[in-house]
Enzyme design. Structure first.
Site, PDB file in Angstrom:
ATOM      1  N   TYR A   1      27.749  33.162  52.264  1.00 25.77           N
ATOM      2  CA  TYR A   1      28.681  33.327  51.146  1.00 25.77           C
ATOM      3  C   TYR A   1      28.288  34.553  50.313  1.00 25.77           C
ATOM      4  CZ  TYR A   1      30.167  32.936  46.331  1.00 25.77           C
ATOM      5  OH  TYR A   1      30.630  33.245  45.085  1.00 25.77           O
TER       6      TYR A   1
ATOM      7  N   SER B   1      30.281  38.224  42.435  1.00 23.14           N
ATOM      8  CA  SER B   1      29.426  37.182  41.859  1.00 23.14           C
ATOM      9  C   SER B   1      28.070  37.749  41.491  1.00 23.14           C
ATOM     10  CB  SER B   1      29.254  36.078  42.903  1.00 23.14           C
ATOM     11  OG  SER B   1      28.191  35.219  42.552  1.00 23.14           O
TER      12      SER B   1
ATOM     13  N   LYS C   1      30.076  38.574  49.652  1.00 23.06           N
ATOM     14  CA  LYS C   1      30.354  39.281  48.401  1.00 23.06           C
ATOM     15  C   LYS C   1      29.744  40.685  48.444  1.00 23.06           C
ATOM     16  CE  LYS C   1      32.787  36.063  46.541  1.00 23.06           C
ATOM     17  NZ  LYS C   1      34.256  36.214  46.558  1.00 23.06           N
TER      18      LYS C   1
HETATM   19  C1  UD1 Z   1      26.273  29.097  42.960  1.00 23.57           C
HETATM   20  C2  UD1 Z   1      26.079  30.455  43.569  1.00 23.57           C
HETATM   21  C3  UD1 Z   1      27.090  31.405  43.021  1.00 23.57           C
HETATM   22  C4  UD1 Z   1      28.461  30.888  43.267  1.00 23.57           C
HETATM   23  C5  UD1 Z   1      28.599  29.527  42.611  1.00 23.57           C
HETATM   24  C6  UD1 Z   1      29.981  28.972  42.890  1.00 23.57           C
HETATM   25  C7  UD1 Z   1      23.907  31.260  44.271  1.00 23.57           C
HETATM   26  C8  UD1 Z   1      22.552  31.676  43.862  1.00 23.57           C
HETATM   27  N1  UD1 Z   1      24.728  30.911  43.292  1.00 23.57           N
HETATM   28  O1  UD1 Z   1      25.889  29.208  41.591  1.00 23.57           O
HETATM   29  O2  UD1 Z   1      26.964  32.669  43.627  1.00 23.57           O
HETATM   30  O3  UD1 Z   1      29.399  31.792  42.794  1.00 23.57           O
HETATM   31  O4  UD1 Z   1      27.592  28.664  43.095  1.00 23.57           O
HETATM   32  O5  UD1 Z   1      30.020  28.031  43.854  1.00 23.57           O
HETATM   33  O6  UD1 Z   1      24.208  31.238  45.422  1.00 23.57           O
HETATM   34  N2  UD1 Z   1      22.453  21.817  39.243  1.00 23.57           N
HETATM   35  C9  UD1 Z   1      21.851  20.587  39.009  1.00 23.57           C
HETATM   36  N3  UD1 Z   1      22.454  19.479  39.509  1.00 23.57           N
HETATM   37  C10 UD1 Z   1      23.639  19.526  40.212  1.00 23.57           C
HETATM   38  C11 UD1 Z   1      24.241  20.775  40.428  1.00 23.57           C
HETATM   39  C12 UD1 Z   1      23.625  21.905  39.934  1.00 23.57           C
HETATM   40  O7  UD1 Z   1      20.800  20.516  38.390  1.00 23.57           O
HETATM   41  O8  UD1 Z   1      24.105  18.464  40.648  1.00 23.57           O
HETATM   42  C13 UD1 Z   1      21.843  23.025  38.669  1.00 23.57           C
HETATM   43  C14 UD1 Z   1      21.456  24.064  39.703  1.00 23.57           C
HETATM   44  O9  UD1 Z   1      20.159  23.879  40.142  1.00 23.57           O
HETATM   45  C15 UD1 Z   1      21.619  25.354  38.889  1.00 23.57           C
HETATM   46  C16 UD1 Z   1      22.710  25.046  37.888  1.00 23.57           C
HETATM   47  O10 UD1 Z   1      22.803  23.629  37.845  1.00 23.57           O
HETATM   48  O11 UD1 Z   1      20.435  25.601  38.181  1.00 23.57           O
HETATM   49  C17 UD1 Z   1      24.060  25.613  38.277  1.00 23.57           C
HETATM   50  O12 UD1 Z   1      24.350  25.233  39.618  1.00 23.57           O
HETATM   51  P1  UD1 Z   1      25.761  25.493  40.290  1.00 23.57           P
HETATM   52  O13 UD1 Z   1      26.837  25.034  39.363  1.00 23.57           O
HETATM   53  O14 UD1 Z   1      25.730  24.916  41.662  1.00 23.57           O
HETATM   54  O15 UD1 Z   1      25.893  27.075  40.362  1.00 23.57           O
HETATM   55  P2  UD1 Z   1      24.861  28.171  40.936  1.00 23.57           P
HETATM   56  O16 UD1 Z   1      23.986  27.620  41.973  1.00 23.57           O
HETATM   57  O17 UD1 Z   1      24.242  28.848  39.779  1.00 23.57           O
END
Ligand code: UD1
Length: 343
Positions: A151, A126, A155
């Site tokens: 987690y 990742s 990795k």
């Molecule tokens: C996270 C992990 C990544 C992992 C992936 C899969 C980290 C830094 N990243 O990615 O390693 O492989 O999850 O589970 O640990 N967001 C919102 N609202 C929501 C959900 C998300 O605004 O309800 C935003 C988050 O702040 C982020 C983006 O959407 O900016 C993507 O979030 P998300 O899909 O959870 O993935 P990551 O956090 O990037």
């Protein structure tokens, strides 16, 4: 054609990869403990490809299960290891579960590879290994930052374990794939992402909001140092991502690897903010997503996107789907779940 063992093959990325492997002519055996997926996924794969992959329900942390699997399938030439727990938040509250699932699975598989004539392992890593990167886009040479969750640590440790085992003289090869943010679903809408309970990741939460299961999507922060203030990620289509695994398997089995361990970033090279992504979804589908800006989510990275040049040139892989098509595929999948009465 060679057989590939796909651990975690009924999961989100695993199932899409099984489809691509079978379409490329590989025989597949899946092992999955169904902790975060269901047996129905095998039916979906069969509907898409016309071939039912062999499926073993079992846990890769159990060595006896794996020994039996290799005895039953003597033609396994490659492994794609997806079997792992992947919820960042849960890993903080259940570290032992995460270290055991993710690391014992890997150790068991590595231990059995040489004696069973397996030539290579593709490992699911990742972009989390880069933490908050010093610069974007991120190349494979960017420094590994201290993990912020168990987690993420699994990795990093897994990559080190693979490297140590191969450097100690194992005869197999490995391709480590560092995924950015995998999203979307198979264009047939037969398989896709199906998280248990309340989704933690953006796209499943967004599509569940669009269909009315959730009232509104929370946008975690609009005060980041980005053009619109929301976080930036590199959203990579899951089918594009799955195809990279087939190429990686071929490299190892056909002795095309340049090194015994190769590491590739898999992303589009395009950074997209949360607010931009909501817009793309709304324009691509014509469906509004009620959303509200809330505070930042603890542990979030401000911005990260891939430099995919090395994967483009050396692996010969490139993400080709448009984000709009990817959003339409995610929406088609959500609607299919509704039709089937699942969601
Ligand atoms: C996270 C992990 C990544 C992992 C992936 C899969 C980290 C830094 N990243 O990615 O390693 O492989 O999850 O589970 O640990 N967001 C919102 N609202 C929501 C959900 C998300 O605004 O309800 C935003 C988050 O702040 C982020 C983006 O959407 O900016 C993507 O979030 P998300 O899909 O959870 O993935 P990551 O956090 O990037």
């Amino acid at each position: 054609m060679d057989r590939i063992l796909v651990t975690g093959g009924t999961g989100y990325i695993g199932s899409h990869t099984v489809v691509e492997l079978q379409q490329a002519g590989y025989k597949v055996v899946i092992i999955d403990n169904l902790s975060n997926s269901s047996r129905d996924v095998v039916d979906g794969i069969e509907r898409i490809t016309g071939v039912r992959p062999d499926f073993v329900e079992g846990d890769c942390t159990d060595m006896e299960t794996l020994i039996k699997l290799f005895a039953d399938y003597k033609d396994i030439k490659g492994i794609i290891n997806f079997a792992a727990s992947k919820a960042v938040g849960e890993s903080v509250s259940k570290p032992i579960l995460y270290y055991r699932n993710n690391l014992v699975t890997l150790l068991n598989l590595l231990e059995l590879m040489d004696s069973n004539g397996v030539k290579g392992m593709v490992f699911s890593s990742s972009c989390t290994v880069y933490g908050e990167p010093d610069e974007n886009p991120v190349t494979e040479k960017a420094p590994i930052k201290k993990a912020t969750s168990p987690y993420g640590n699994t990795k990093q440790i897994s990559e080190e374990i693979i490297s140590d085992v191969i450097n100690a003289g194992a005869s197999f090869k490995s391709v480590i794939l560092r995924y950015f943010n995998p999203v979307g679903a198979h264009p047939s809408a037969e398989i896709g992402e199906l998280p248990n309970g309340v989704p933690q990741n953006l796209i499943p939460y967004l599509t569940q909001t669009a269909i009315g299961i959730r009232n509104e999507l929370s946008v975690f922060g609009d005060d980041y140092d980005t053009p619109d203030g929301s976080c930036i990620r590199d959203y990579i289509n899951v089918v594009d991502l799955a195809k990279a695994h087939v190429i990686a398997v071929e490299r190892m089995l056909q002795d095309k690897s340049e090194n015994k361990i190769e590491i590739f970033n898999l992303g589009t090279g395009q950074g997209v903010s949360v607010l931009e992504l909501i817009n793309v979804f709304e324009e691509a589908t014509g469906v509004k997503v009620p959303h509200r800006i809330v505070g930042r989510r603890a542990g979030d990275i401000e911005k990260v996107w891939a430099d995919p040049l090395y994967a483009n040139e050396v692996l010969g892989w490139k993400a080709t789907s448009t984000l709009a098509d990817t959003m339409r595929s995610a929406w088609a999948w959500q609607k299919r779940l509704r039709e089937r009465g699942i969601m």
